[in-house]
Design a protein around this motif. Structure first.
Motif, PDB file in Angstrom:
ATOM      1  N   UNK A  71      12.005   2.147 -15.376  1.00 11.56           N
ATOM      2  CA  UNK A  71      10.844   2.731 -14.394  1.00 11.56           C
ATOM      3  C   UNK A  71      11.663   3.765 -12.802  1.00 11.56           C
ATOM      4  N   UNK A  72      11.193   4.535 -12.050  1.00  6.42           N
ATOM      5  CA  UNK A  72      11.401   4.988 -10.770  1.00  6.42           C
ATOM      6  C   UNK A  72      10.549   4.593 -10.054  1.00  6.42           C
ATOM      7  N   UNK A  73      11.603   4.417  -8.915  1.00  4.20           N
ATOM      8  CA  UNK A  73      11.442   3.845  -7.723  1.00  4.20           C
ATOM      9  C   UNK A  73      10.516   5.152  -6.836  1.00  4.20           C
ATOM     10  N   UNK A  74       9.099   4.622  -6.449  1.00  2.00           N
ATOM     11  CA  UNK A  74       8.646   6.013  -5.687  1.00  2.00           C
ATOM     12  C   UNK A  74       8.226   5.060  -3.700  1.00  2.00           C
ATOM     13  N   UNK A  75       8.109   6.304  -3.217  1.00  2.00           N
ATOM     14  CA  UNK A  75       8.285   5.684  -1.828  1.00  2.00           C
ATOM     15  C   UNK A  75       7.354   7.216  -1.251  1.00  2.00           C
ATOM     16  N   UNK A  76       6.356   6.608  -0.435  1.00  2.00           N
ATOM     17  CA  UNK A  76       5.534   8.109   0.510  1.00  2.00           C
ATOM     18  C   UNK A  76       6.428   8.092   1.751  1.00  2.00           C
ATOM     19  N   UNK A  77       6.411   9.158   2.621  1.00  2.00           N
ATOM     20  CA  UNK A  77       6.860   9.430   3.446  1.00  2.00           C
ATOM     21  C   UNK A  77       5.808  11.030   4.037  1.00  2.00           C
ATOM     22  N   UNK A 109      14.580  14.303   7.135  1.00  2.00           N
ATOM     23  CA  UNK A 109      13.443  14.047   9.078  1.00  2.00           C
ATOM     24  C   UNK A 109      12.313  14.158   8.108  1.00  2.00           C
ATOM     25  N   UNK A 110      11.734  12.352   8.320  1.00  7.12           N
ATOM     26  CA  UNK A 110      10.413  11.720   7.845  1.00  7.12           C
ATOM     27  C   UNK A 110      10.201  10.544   8.838  1.00  7.12           C
ATOM     28  N   UNK A 111       8.517  10.066   8.778  1.00  6.42           N
ATOM     29  CA  UNK A 111       8.717   8.752   8.717  1.00  6.42           C
ATOM     30  C   UNK A 111       8.115   8.091   7.128  1.00  6.42           C
ATOM     31  N   UNK A 112       8.589   6.583   7.180  1.00  2.45           N
ATOM     32  CA  UNK A 112       8.187   6.077   6.130  1.00  2.45           C
ATOM     33  C   UNK A 112       6.945   5.318   5.917  1.00  2.45           C
ATOM     34  N   UNK A 113       6.702   5.705   5.488  1.00  3.91           N
ATOM     35  CA  UNK A 113       4.706   5.254   5.121  1.00  3.91           C
ATOM     36  C   UNK A 113       5.046   4.049   4.519  1.00  3.91           C
ATOM     37  N   UNK A 114       5.176   4.218   3.488  1.00  4.22           N
ATOM     38  CA  UNK A 114       5.053   3.253   2.157  1.00  4.22           C
ATOM     39  C   UNK A 114       6.877   2.979   1.554  1.00  4.22           C
ATOM     40  N   UNK A 115       7.302   1.607   1.851  1.00  2.00           N
ATOM     41  CA  UNK A 115       8.613   1.399   0.855  1.00  2.00           C
ATOM     42  C   UNK A 115       8.749   2.089  -0.438  1.00  2.00           C
ATOM     43  N   UNK A 116       9.899   1.934  -1.085  1.00  2.00           N
ATOM     44  CA  UNK A 116      10.524   1.875  -2.063  1.00  2.00           C
ATOM     45  C   UNK A 116       9.198   0.912  -2.855  1.00  2.00           C
ATOM     46  N   UNK A 171      -3.795   3.631   8.586  1.00  3.98           N
ATOM     47  CA  UNK A 171      -4.918   3.488   8.077  1.00  3.98           C
ATOM     48  C   UNK A 171      -4.608   4.130   7.199  1.00  3.98           C
ATOM     49  N   UNK A 172      -3.797   5.687   7.066  1.00  2.00           N
ATOM     50  CA  UNK A 172      -3.443   6.442   5.815  1.00  2.00           C
ATOM     51  C   UNK A 172      -2.952   6.189   4.764  1.00  2.00           C
ATOM     52  N   UNK A 173      -1.436   5.324   5.211  1.00  2.00           N
ATOM     53  CA  UNK A 173      -0.296   4.515   4.368  1.00  2.00           C
ATOM     54  C   UNK A 173      -1.485   3.104   3.605  1.00  2.00           C
ATOM     55  N   UNK A 190       2.533  -0.775   2.403  1.00  2.00           N
ATOM     56  CA  UNK A 190       2.535   0.203   3.500  1.00  2.00           C
ATOM     57  C   UNK A 190       2.785  -0.491   4.848  1.00  2.00           C
ATOM     58  N   UNK A 191       3.475   1.073   5.771  1.00  2.00           N
ATOM     59  CA  UNK A 191       4.463   0.226   6.420  1.00  2.00           C
ATOM     60  C   UNK A 191       3.451  -0.466   7.592  1.00  2.00           C
TER      61      UNK A 191
END
Length: 554
Positions: A71-77, A109-116, A171-173, A190-191
């Protein structure tokens, strides 16, 4: 697959549960592609169009891992947009120019919300729904302005997000992680630590002060629309180096990779024992195939260049509340490239209008002796006591004297006999054309200075026009073997060898500033700055209306 990979991907279900996107999947199935590879292609291309997935499948027809359940790895920024993003990108460029590349330059440029995290290919659509639900739930409470506080340490520089805005973003993360777990059966972390937007990381301590000054110059008063972006990457190549192909390469052997400009190649630095000098073993992102490739056809790419953007959610009360679908994963970078291109074209057109009666002729050097007789050419033509002799008629009749002896010709080779003939033919053709030459600038490489001299001789100008040696025109130093730039002939040595050199000329780029193994962008910037200074200097002399000749090494 190896046993370790089997355990790593054991959680991936072999039984597809039918929760797919029919509009994208059905055209692929109708063409005869299996369900699992079709879903894999859609996940690898961001589930945008069936055409992109089809192109991916055609490119990976010989991929040995095509049927592996990887599978792919996913992250949310959380990513800034608008004026703030432009200022951050400006900081990225300037910090890299002044303080060299650091770890922060590997990612936008980003803020990490959820790691991969991993997600099965048939459940990726559920992640999009999780993003939409989390965004809709927190949209009303998302801060109108996200306060950024600069933080600096000996190895880190960045903006911290504190207070109630940070609580809402966390809270969103957390909401996204919960929804992703319910809908896509994913384990998402989540972070929970300090939210931060990294500006520089793992840099040299003596660069800290300069980086801080650049960071304080970033205006934070501009409005910024923040976007939550879901990205994916190929989990197999997390610890690999990423190379970008600069030139096209057609394989000469069955175990070599085909390269097209822009291809990305994943290279494991720990598995290069089989590669000979100047070559690497890598895996093509475009085809999935493994093979050898010439390293000097590539340049280092950033880690995030191969990431795929899937979906975004923009926090804006004035905008539509639905999750936005980004139809082009690299639209931000493409937009920037177009604007730069437009500015470049405007500058070129203005320059062309100014020099209506002047031209620039770029000439490549003639055939060099090492291209015909190989890297060991010097051993073929030197005696045990270090004297030159001519073993073949394509070797030059003689070599100029060098203070350190014949060994310095190894990395600064002369023209072959055919190369001398080519240069004279070029000069003769220019003479027949009636073109008038006013100035000559040459790379410091011997073969370029020779080419310039021979052309001037055919033009009957060898005594009237002096050759101006310009190190800024030297070839890409990554093509040079070794960790230092080659030892080139000094101006005094060239004059002693009967080259009519302008010793009063002050080069645009000093020889001492040439860096070994420079990046391709550094090479382009060097050549651009050198040529612009040469042209601008010539334009100031209104008496010169004839042609400006540059002998380039390329």
């Amino acid at each position: 697959m190896a046993a370790g990979e089997t355990q790593l991907y054991a959680k991936v279900s072999n039984k597809l549960k039918g929760r797919s996107t029919p509009l994208l999947l059905e055209p692929l199935l109708a063409m005869g592609f299996p369900v699992h590879t079709s879903l894999k292609a859609l996940a690898a291309t961001g589930r945008k169009t069936a055409e992109e997935a089809l192109a991916w499948l055609h490119g990976h027809c010989n991929d040995p891992s095509l049927d592996d359940p990887i599978p792919q790895e996913y992250a949310l920024f959380l990513c800034p947009t608008g004026p703030l993003l432009e200022k951050l990108q400006e900081f990225w460029r300037e910090s890299k120019r002044q303080c060299a590349k650091n770890r922060a330059h590997e990612v936008f440029p980003h803020v990490t919300l959820c790691d991969f995290f991993t997600c099965e290919d048939q459940k990726v659509e559920c992640l999009y729904e999780a993003l939409k639900r989390a965004g809709d739930r927190l949209l009303g409470s998302f801060p109108m302005a996200v306060p950024l506080a600069l933080h600096s340490s000996i190895s880190y520089l960045g903006f911290f997000i504190n207070g109630s805005p940070a609580d809402v973003i966390r809270e969103f993360a957390m909401t996204f992680a919960t929804e992703a777990s319910l809908l896509a059966d994913c384990t998402v972390k989540p972070c929970t630590k300090q939210l931060h937007l990294t500006l520089a990381h793992k840099f040299y301590p003596h660069h800290q002060r300069t980086l801080e000054q650049l960071a304080r110059a970033i205006p934070l008063g501009h409005g910024c629309q923040w976007t939550a972006a879901l990205y994916s990457r190929d989990m197999r190549f997390v610890h690999y180096q990423t190379l970008r192909a600069l030139f096209q390469y057609q394989p000469q052997n069955a175990d070599e990779l085909t390269l097209s400009p822009g291809d990305y190649i994943f290279v494991d630095p720990t598995q290069q024992d089989e590669a000979s000098e100047g070559w690497v073993i890598g895996i093509s992102q475009r085809t999935g195939c493994r093979g050898f490739l010439p390293e000097n056809y590539t340049d280092r790419a950033s880690e995030s260049d191969t990431w795929v953007k899937h979906r975004t959610y923009t926090f804006s009360l004035a905008a539509d509340l639905n999750s936005r679908k980004d139809g082009e994963a690299s639209s931000r970078r493409s937009g920037e490239f177009l604007s730069q291109t437009a500015r470049s074209l405007s500058s070129i057109q203005a320059l062309q209008a100014t020099v209506t009666r002047k031209s620039v002729l770029v000439v490549r050097h003639g055939e060099r002796v090492d291209q015909i007789f190989g890297k060991s050419w010097l051993q073929q033509c030197s005696t045990p006591d270090g004297k030159y002799y001519r073993p073949d008629l394509n070797f030059p009749c003689s070599l100029p004297r060098r203070s350190r002896g014949i060994k310095d010709f190894e990395n600064d080779p002369p023209l072959s006999s055919c190369g001398i003939f080519q240069s004279r033919i070029a000069g003769d053709a220019l003479l027949d054309s009636g073109i008038r030459i006013s100035s000559v600038f040459a790379s410091p490489a011997l073969r370029c200075v020779q080419t310039a001299k021979l052309i001037l001789e055919e033009l009957k100008l060898e005594k009237k026009i002096k050759i101006r040696v310009e190190p800024g025109l030297f070839e890409w130093t990554k093509w040079e073997s070794g960790k230092t730039t080659p030892t080139l002939m000094s101006l005094d040595e060239l004059r002693e060898a009967n080259f009519n050199i302008d010793t009063d000329y002050r080069p645009a780029f000093p020889l001492s500033a040439l860096m070994p193994a420079e990046s391709y962008q550094e090479y382009v910037d060097r050549c651009t700055a050198s040529v612009l200074q040469i042209v601008n200097t010539q334009l100031q002399d209104t008496t010169k209306r004839s042609l400006l000749l540059l002998s380039l090494l390329q």
